[in-house]
Scaffold this active site. Sequence first.
Site, PDB file in Angstrom:
ATOM      1  N   HIS A  38      -1.301   2.922  49.827  1.00  0.00           N
ATOM      2  CA  HIS A  38      -2.343   3.328  51.034  1.00  0.00           C
ATOM      3  C   HIS A  38      -2.864   2.403  52.015  1.00  0.00           C
ATOM      4  O   HIS A  38      -3.819   2.410  52.682  1.00  0.00           O
ATOM      5  CB  HIS A  38      -3.247   4.008  50.301  1.00  0.00           C
ATOM      6  CG  HIS A  38      -3.078   5.694  50.039  1.00  0.00           C
ATOM      7  ND1 HIS A  38      -1.994   6.351  50.856  1.00  0.00           N
ATOM      8  CD2 HIS A  38      -3.616   6.394  49.286  1.00  0.00           C
ATOM      9  CE1 HIS A  38      -2.097   7.511  50.451  1.00  0.00           C
ATOM     10  NE2 HIS A  38      -2.915   7.741  49.414  1.00  0.00           N
TER      11      HIS A  38
ATOM     12  N   ASP B 143     -14.294   6.171  48.793  1.00  0.00           N
ATOM     13  CA  ASP B 143     -14.507   7.509  49.312  1.00  0.00           C
ATOM     14  C   ASP B 143     -13.369   8.566  48.887  1.00  0.00           C
ATOM     15  O   ASP B 143     -13.580   9.686  48.853  1.00  0.00           O
ATOM     16  CB  ASP B 143     -14.495   7.800  50.879  1.00  0.00           C
ATOM     17  CG  ASP B 143     -15.587   6.974  51.505  1.00  0.00           C
ATOM     18  OD1 ASP B 143     -16.846   6.904  50.726  1.00  0.00           O
ATOM     19  OD2 ASP B 143     -15.705   6.712  52.629  1.00  0.00           O
TER      20      ASP B 143
ATOM     21  N   GLU C 254     -24.460   6.529  53.502  1.00  0.00           N
ATOM     22  CA  GLU C 254     -23.255   6.284  54.576  1.00  0.00           C
ATOM     23  C   GLU C 254     -23.737   6.624  55.701  1.00  0.00           C
ATOM     24  O   GLU C 254     -25.018   7.106  56.125  1.00  0.00           O
ATOM     25  CB  GLU C 254     -21.990   6.791  54.006  1.00  0.00           C
ATOM     26  CG  GLU C 254     -21.090   6.049  53.167  1.00  0.00           C
ATOM     27  CD  GLU C 254     -19.718   6.469  52.879  1.00  0.00           C
ATOM     28  OE1 GLU C 254     -19.236   6.927  54.170  1.00  0.00           O
ATOM     29  OE2 GLU C 254     -19.034   5.879  52.010  1.00  0.00           O
TER      30      GLU C 254
END
Length: 531
Positions: A100, A170, A286
Amino acid sequence: MAEKFLLVSQFMVMFIITRLLLTVGKAKFPAHSLPDKLTEKLRTDPESISAASVDFGNIVRETPLAVLHPSCPKDIAALVRSAYHGDGSSFAIAARGRGHSVRGQAMAPGGVVVDMTSLARHRGGGGGSAISVSWSRSLGYYADVGGGQLWRDVLEETLWHGLSPVSWPDYLYLTVGGTLSNAGISGQTFRYGPQISNVYEMDVITGTGELTTCSPDKNPELFYSVLGGLGQFGIITRARVALDRAPTRVKWARMLYSDFSDFTRDQEYLISKNGRYQDNALDYVEGMLLMPQGPPDSWRSSFFPLSDHPRIISLLKQHKIVYCLEVAKYYDDLTQNTVNKDLEKLFEGLNHIPEFEFQKDVAYVDFLDRVREGELKLTAQGLWDVPHPWLNLFVPKSRIADFNDGVFKNIILKRNITTGPVLIYPMNRNKWDDQMSAVVPDEDVFYTVGFLHSSGFDDWQQFYLQNKELLSFCEDTGIELKHYLPSFGNEQEWMRHFGSKWRRFRQRKARFDPKMIFSPGQKIFNRNHSI
Ligand code: FAD
């Protein structure tokens, strides 16, 4: 007949791999030193090679010669020993979590990629594969998890025990080894620190092929090197991660601001309440930009009620940029009667636009796994495996207003190409440990700003140019930012990135990976030079 076929095919695999590995780094590869069991786990078929040649970024392509699918840490150690002890130069090895990364960081051009997720699939493979939960007097509850495990699986397993890690990314379909090699950040970081601040111990295979256990007390130099170490010092096969009692539900809220200084003042106020065991504190803070060219919701999570989209869109048209604060407070049976009061107190005096406050009440697991739904939707539309010219930065608090004026208003709005999520939220530096390899700005509070662009295969360069323009703006105006998930083209840029940590980073490399075998895709060290 079957036996004969098996013998012939084993011979062919051995022959091909020996030939391939002889080519690697033009080394005299000691084929005899590679155990038979290992050669069976090395794959050179086009499908395996092609999967290891790309990553989530879909921009860089680097071809390895082989992919190892280990079933236990010993397989990896044997491979590393072969690379280390080979006469002449060695061959490169990159651990790959889920790939990723966005700039080829988990690739090994001309070397061997180790698919860490196959360790996780071999639960009987000994240390490095399973997830087990324990308790000790000195640590309390903790989990031992394999380096190739997904955080989603760690969550599921620990919840069985009514427990959970406290610091998350996240998105949960990342591996333990992958996020610990960077930092692992999210809205919990302001209070609990990044994921690297929540590790007690690790098993690491160093560049000499030794499997070493390290912690702040045992081999501390290796421990601190590896955390945030961009895969440069060893391969993490097990991490001992801090756990706490798992909450069951989450109050999840978003509030909209048209004024940037109101927005950041409120964020900074909320993260100032950050004691780990403090009652009147949030668990997650956030924030993000909303702009007229993008929808109010993004793939990161569907949040706003559909019936409210029209009025949010007209607010965006009016202000061009709207700042969205996103917070969460966890609760369980014990705190369900007090959580609303606690939130009210925390929200007292916040300066958002009063009509634009939204709340949801969701299960803890759904909150943590909120990005998955978007991923599945995009995958179904063929829009997940597209180029991702991402840029993630840490910006010092003292310059965040200049960043808003110069970057958000003058570059992002004007270029009008950003439709994906732009995250912006602050963190406390005292939750990071400076002995670790991760690099953050030199101020008590700094912001993470993430431009999470998706693009077509033909137009990713326009995002790349936008990234370049905003970096030049910061350079010209003296904003001393640091990159998160960094990618640089030459040693000078890496030296600058690490700043005062560079010398130690190099010394650690020389000590733990003297032949510069690991993670060449980070492009930090040139394998043709000695350090
Ligand atoms: P890979 O990309 O496979 O590897 C990353 C680096 O670590 C490589 O250099 C690799 O060689 C090395 N490495 C991998 N495994 C090991 C190991 N076991 N031992 C030693 N080195 C190893 N990051 C955050 O911090 N917070 C987020 O909220 C967040 N959200 C994301 C959401 C999405 C959709 C995506 C795609 C990425 C997100 N990231 C986030 C970034 C993520 O942390 C990095 O991509 C990270 O690299 C983890 O991905 P991975 O497990 O696939 O590792």
